[in-house]
Design a protein around this motif. Sequence first.
Motif, PDB file in Angstrom:
ATOM      1  N   ALA A 100       0.836  -1.201   0.000  1.00 47.19           N
ATOM      2  CA  ALA A 100       0.000   0.000   0.000  1.00 47.19           C
ATOM      3  C   ALA A 100       0.870   1.249   0.000  1.00 47.19           C
ATOM      4  O   ALA A 100       0.534   2.254  -0.627  1.00 47.19           O
ATOM      5  CB  ALA A 100      -0.924  -0.016   1.213  1.00 47.19           C
ATOM      6  N   LEU A 101       1.991   1.176   0.715  1.00 52.42           N
ATOM      7  CA  LEU A 101       2.893   2.316   0.828  1.00 52.42           C
ATOM      8  C   LEU A 101       4.311   1.813   1.030  1.00 52.42           C
ATOM      9  O   LEU A 101       4.546   0.892   1.817  1.00 52.42           O
ATOM     10  CB  LEU A 101       2.494   3.192   2.023  1.00 52.42           C
ATOM     11  N   GLU A 102       5.247   2.429   0.314  1.00 50.52           N
ATOM     12  CA  GLU A 102       6.659   2.091   0.482  1.00 50.52           C
ATOM     13  C   GLU A 102       7.495   3.368   0.445  1.00 50.52           C
ATOM     14  O   GLU A 102       7.416   4.151  -0.508  1.00 50.52           O
ATOM     15  CB  GLU A 102       7.108   1.141  -0.621  1.00 50.52           C
ATOM     16  N   LEU A 103       8.255   3.583   1.497  1.00 49.23           N
ATOM     17  CA  LEU A 103       9.242   4.667   1.526  1.00 49.23           C
ATOM     18  C   LEU A 103      10.613   4.020   1.547  1.00 49.23           C
ATOM     19  O   LEU A 103      10.906   3.193   2.424  1.00 49.23           O
ATOM     20  CB  LEU A 103       9.054   5.561   2.751  1.00 49.23           C
ATOM     21  N   ASP A 104      11.438   4.381   0.589  1.00 45.84           N
ATOM     22  CA  ASP A 104      12.745   3.760   0.430  1.00 45.84           C
ATOM     23  C   ASP A 104      13.841   4.823   0.563  1.00 45.84           C
ATOM     24  O   ASP A 104      13.995   5.670  -0.315  1.00 45.84           O
ATOM     25  CB  ASP A 104      12.827   3.074  -0.938  1.00 45.84           C
ATOM     26  N   ASP A 105      14.567   4.790   1.687  1.00 44.98           N
ATOM     27  CA  ASP A 105      15.695   5.689   1.932  1.00 44.98           C
ATOM     28  C   ASP A 105      15.300   7.153   1.699  1.00 44.98           C
ATOM     29  O   ASP A 105      15.974   7.898   0.981  1.00 44.98           O
ATOM     30  CB  ASP A 105      16.866   5.300   1.027  1.00 44.98           C
ATOM     31  N   VAL A 106      14.205   7.554   2.334  1.00 44.44           N
ATOM     32  CA  VAL A 106      13.662   8.898   2.110  1.00 44.44           C
ATOM     33  C   VAL A 106      14.365   9.919   3.008  1.00 44.44           C
ATOM     34  O   VAL A 106      14.433   9.757   4.229  1.00 44.44           O
ATOM     35  CB  VAL A 106      12.146   8.925   2.362  1.00 44.44           C
ATOM     36  N   HIS A 107      14.859  10.974   2.382  1.00 43.83           N
ATOM     37  CA  HIS A 107      15.451  12.118   3.079  1.00 43.83           C
ATOM     38  C   HIS A 107      14.582  13.333   2.777  1.00 43.83           C
ATOM     39  O   HIS A 107      14.074  13.502   1.668  1.00 43.83           O
ATOM     40  CB  HIS A 107      16.870  12.391   2.586  1.00 43.83           C
ATOM     41  N   ARG A 108      14.454  14.199   3.766  1.00 43.99           N
ATOM     42  CA  ARG A 108      13.775  15.470   3.538  1.00 43.99           C
ATOM     43  C   ARG A 108      14.484  16.543   4.341  1.00 43.99           C
ATOM     44  O   ARG A 108      14.638  16.439   5.564  1.00 43.99           O
ATOM     45  CB  ARG A 108      12.315  15.385   3.974  1.00 43.99           C
ATOM     46  N   GLU A 109      14.947  17.563   3.619  1.00 41.22           N
ATOM     47  CA  GLU A 109      15.687  18.654   4.249  1.00 41.22           C
ATOM     48  C   GLU A 109      14.950  19.967   4.033  1.00 41.22           C
ATOM     49  O   GLU A 109      14.359  20.194   2.977  1.00 41.22           O
ATOM     50  CB  GLU A 109      17.102  18.728   3.664  1.00 41.22           C
ATOM     51  N   HIS A 110      14.988  20.828   5.057  1.00 38.58           N
ATOM     52  CA  HIS A 110      14.389  22.155   4.976  1.00 38.58           C
ATOM     53  C   HIS A 110      15.488  23.196   5.207  1.00 38.58           C
ATOM     54  O   HIS A 110      16.385  22.986   6.011  1.00 38.58           O
ATOM     55  CB  HIS A 110      13.308  22.340   6.044  1.00 38.58           C
ATOM     56  N   GLY A 111      15.357  24.331   4.526  1.00 36.48           N
ATOM     57  CA  GLY A 111      16.293  25.413   4.760  1.00 36.48           C
ATOM     58  C   GLY A 111      17.642  25.159   4.110  1.00 36.48           C
ATOM     59  O   GLY A 111      17.818  24.215   3.334  1.00 36.48           O
ATOM     60  N   GLN A 112      18.619  25.969   4.482  1.00 38.55           N
ATOM     61  CA  GLN A 112      19.957  25.826   3.929  1.00 38.55           C
ATOM     62  C   GLN A 112      20.980  26.462   4.859  1.00 38.55           C
ATOM     63  O   GLN A 112      20.642  27.216   5.771  1.00 38.55           O
ATOM     64  CB  GLN A 112      20.036  26.464   2.544  1.00 38.55           C
ATOM     65  N   GLY A 113      22.228  26.146   4.631  1.00 38.22           N
ATOM     66  CA  GLY A 113      23.304  26.711   5.439  1.00 38.22           C
ATOM     67  C   GLY A 113      23.140  26.386   6.912  1.00 38.22           C
ATOM     68  O   GLY A 113      22.827  25.251   7.289  1.00 38.22           O
TER      69      GLY A 113
END
Length: 237
Positions: free
Chosen positions: A3-16
């Motif tokens: 039904a759902l698969e997340l594979d090595d998921v990265h999520r980044e916000h902003g910078q520096g």
Amino acid sequence: MTALELDDVHREHGQGAGLVHALRGLSLTVLPGEFVAVMGPSGSGKSTLLNAAGGLITPTRGRVVVAGTDLAGLGVAGRAALRRRAVGYVFQELNLIPSLTAAENVMLPRELDGVRTRKARAEALAALAETGMADAAGRFPEDLSGGQRQRVAIARALVGERRLILADEPAGALDSQGGEEIMRVLRTRCDAGAACLMVTHESRHAAWADRVVFLRDGLAVDSTEPARGPEILLEHR
């Protein structure tokens, strides 16, 4: 098919110096008929996980697959269409439209997906009955209590043939009895073949799930089956 698969998921916000790693290589699979609860401290990535699973945000890298469809291959309109057709989402903010009645709020995603009004209304009334809100079909959100609005939002997530339900604190505005009733509704949907991924901070709600995943700093640090009480085992197994 998952039904759902997340594979090595990265999520980044902003910078520096302001860069935040909300998810750090998270992998998770939810099968049809499975009820998975997600727990963890504030800032651990729970809501980001749900938003990525529903295609509301895109991963910085990694892969999200919903009902066999890789979200990376869909544009904004394609992800929205997939959500309307197969994914029910319970937001913490509820996001009910003030100018629409309870029934009209629940009908809306079905009508947007091309379902005829009569059928969409029948499905909406059934979902409202399922969440104990049948008598409120013609009332507007401002005329409902916080708990009643939450039940309407849950009905909207359940309407039609949703195969994946994403729920962010779905019982947050409900009292103990109301919360248990909503957990029973979600459990019943999973027993009928839908999948549910639910964020909660309440262990008593997580006890309704088949599996509990614990997040910390954007990573799944543990996964376990909850210790259910005998009364839950007797009701649901």
